[in-house]
Design a protein around this motif. Sequence first.
Motif, mmCIF file in Angstrom:
data_model
loop_
_atom_site.group_PDB
_atom_site.id
_atom_site.type_symbol
_atom_site.label_atom_id
_atom_site.label_comp_id
_atom_site.label_asym_id
_atom_site.label_seq_id
_atom_site.Cartn_x
_atom_site.Cartn_y
_atom_site.Cartn_z
ATOM 1 N N ILE A 165 -7.549 3.970 -7.775
ATOM 2 C CA ILE A 165 -8.495 5.055 -8.394
ATOM 3 C C ILE A 165 -8.566 6.024 -7.271
ATOM 4 O O ILE A 165 -8.572 7.320 -7.256
ATOM 5 C CB ILE A 165 -9.818 4.541 -8.710
ATOM 6 C CG1 ILE A 165 -9.574 3.558 -9.998
ATOM 7 C CG2 ILE A 165 -10.727 5.530 -8.893
ATOM 8 C CD1 ILE A 165 -10.808 2.961 -10.356
ATOM 9 N N ALA A 166 -8.875 5.418 -5.851
ATOM 10 C CA ALA A 166 -8.981 6.408 -5.025
ATOM 11 C C ALA A 166 -7.829 7.249 -4.626
ATOM 12 O O ALA A 166 -7.923 8.503 -4.181
ATOM 13 C CB ALA A 166 -9.151 5.590 -3.467
ATOM 14 N N GLU A 168 -5.501 8.282 -6.865
ATOM 15 C CA GLU A 168 -5.466 9.003 -8.094
ATOM 16 C C GLU A 168 -6.558 10.263 -7.574
ATOM 17 O O GLU A 168 -6.286 11.496 -7.885
ATOM 18 C CB GLU A 168 -5.979 8.574 -9.110
ATOM 19 C CG GLU A 168 -4.799 7.708 -9.919
ATOM 20 C CD GLU A 168 -5.312 6.851 -11.184
ATOM 21 O OE1 GLU A 168 -6.148 7.169 -11.725
ATOM 22 O OE2 GLU A 168 -4.122 6.103 -11.531
ATOM 23 N N TYR A 169 -7.834 9.910 -7.262
ATOM 24 C CA TYR A 169 -8.762 10.956 -7.094
ATOM 25 C C TYR A 169 -8.206 11.732 -5.631
ATOM 26 O O TYR A 169 -8.634 13.071 -6.046
ATOM 27 C CB TYR A 169 -10.025 10.219 -6.579
ATOM 28 C CG TYR A 169 -10.988 11.124 -6.177
ATOM 29 C CD1 TYR A 169 -11.891 12.024 -7.041
ATOM 30 C CD2 TYR A 169 -11.622 11.192 -5.003
ATOM 31 C CE1 TYR A 169 -12.744 12.978 -6.948
ATOM 32 C CE2 TYR A 169 -12.618 12.003 -4.580
ATOM 33 C CZ TYR A 169 -13.175 13.088 -5.496
ATOM 34 O OH TYR A 169 -14.195 13.805 -5.322
ATOM 35 N N GLN A 170 -7.688 11.304 -4.691
ATOM 36 C CA GLN A 170 -7.215 12.057 -3.478
ATOM 37 C C GLN A 170 -6.053 12.862 -4.229
ATOM 38 O O GLN A 170 -6.146 14.045 -3.671
ATOM 39 C CB GLN A 170 -6.590 11.148 -2.476
ATOM 40 C CG GLN A 170 -6.517 11.981 -1.129
ATOM 41 C CD GLN A 170 -7.461 12.222 -0.549
ATOM 42 O OE1 GLN A 170 -8.424 11.709 -0.655
ATOM 43 N NE2 GLN A 170 -7.381 13.434 0.280
ATOM 44 N N TYR A 172 -5.823 14.100 -7.347
ATOM 45 C CA TYR A 172 -6.158 15.318 -7.937
ATOM 46 C C TYR A 172 -7.113 16.181 -6.964
ATOM 47 O O TYR A 172 -7.140 17.335 -7.388
ATOM 48 C CB TYR A 172 -7.560 14.276 -8.816
ATOM 49 C CG TYR A 172 -8.431 15.404 -9.632
ATOM 50 C CD1 TYR A 172 -8.100 16.025 -10.759
ATOM 51 C CD2 TYR A 172 -9.646 15.534 -9.120
ATOM 52 C CE1 TYR A 172 -8.716 17.022 -11.297
ATOM 53 C CE2 TYR A 172 -10.430 16.327 -9.581
ATOM 54 C CZ TYR A 172 -10.067 17.050 -11.032
ATOM 55 O OH TYR A 172 -10.904 18.114 -11.558
ATOM 56 N N LYS A 173 -7.773 15.674 -6.093
ATOM 57 C CA LYS A 173 -8.307 16.744 -4.988
ATOM 58 C C LYS A 173 -7.351 17.739 -4.387
ATOM 59 O O LYS A 173 -7.556 18.748 -4.312
ATOM 60 C CB LYS A 173 -9.058 16.060 -3.983
ATOM 61 C CG LYS A 173 -10.408 15.297 -4.380
ATOM 62 C CD LYS A 173 -11.065 14.638 -3.120
ATOM 63 C CE LYS A 173 -11.504 15.864 -2.081
ATOM 64 N NZ LYS A 173 -12.200 15.044 -0.907
#
Length: 202
Positions: A165-166, A168-170, A172-173
């Motif tokens: 998840i981290a 994917e979030y990175q 995405y950022k």
Amino acid sequence: MKRFILPLFAAICLLLITQVTFAQDTTKTDPSLSGQYQFMLSKSKTLYGAKLINPARLSGLWKNVKDTINTERKQLVASKAKIKEQQKTITDLKAQIEGKESSLASSNAKLNEISFLGIPFTKSTYNSIVWTLIVVLALALAFVVVRSAKHIHEAKYRSTLYQEIADEYQAYKVKANDKEKKLARELQDERNKLEDYKSRER
């Protein structure tokens, strides 16, 4: 007086000669009582179907019989005393054996006894308790290890999920930042175009 002395002397001499002869005869035969009896019968004369026994031989046999009986009695008394002494010794030995057996049983009981926290246990009971505790603790440890392994596996799964998840979030950022920069550039371009258009109209 002389009449009586001469026959008496002759009788004594005859008796001594007879005893000596009997003693010499008995030495040539079986010295046992039975042998002496048979010898006396063999030396006796028979008259009208009856045996005429020499009184000296009969006296000698009787003396030997009494001597034999006295000897046997002495031996019997000695044997009884020895048997009594041996019985006393046997009784003493039995008492000693019983005492030693009792002492041995007491020693074995002490050797077979273990005191734990002031409570006496036999070795077998103590061993049973110890092995029971070991088995229970081993089972408890196995249960804890299994539960811990399960929790560790769950923690690893959640850590992996969190990392995904981290990531994917990175990502995405980064995409959002790139998109924001792109939009900022496009906005700046539009502003620049608008400024050019305004400057032309003047």
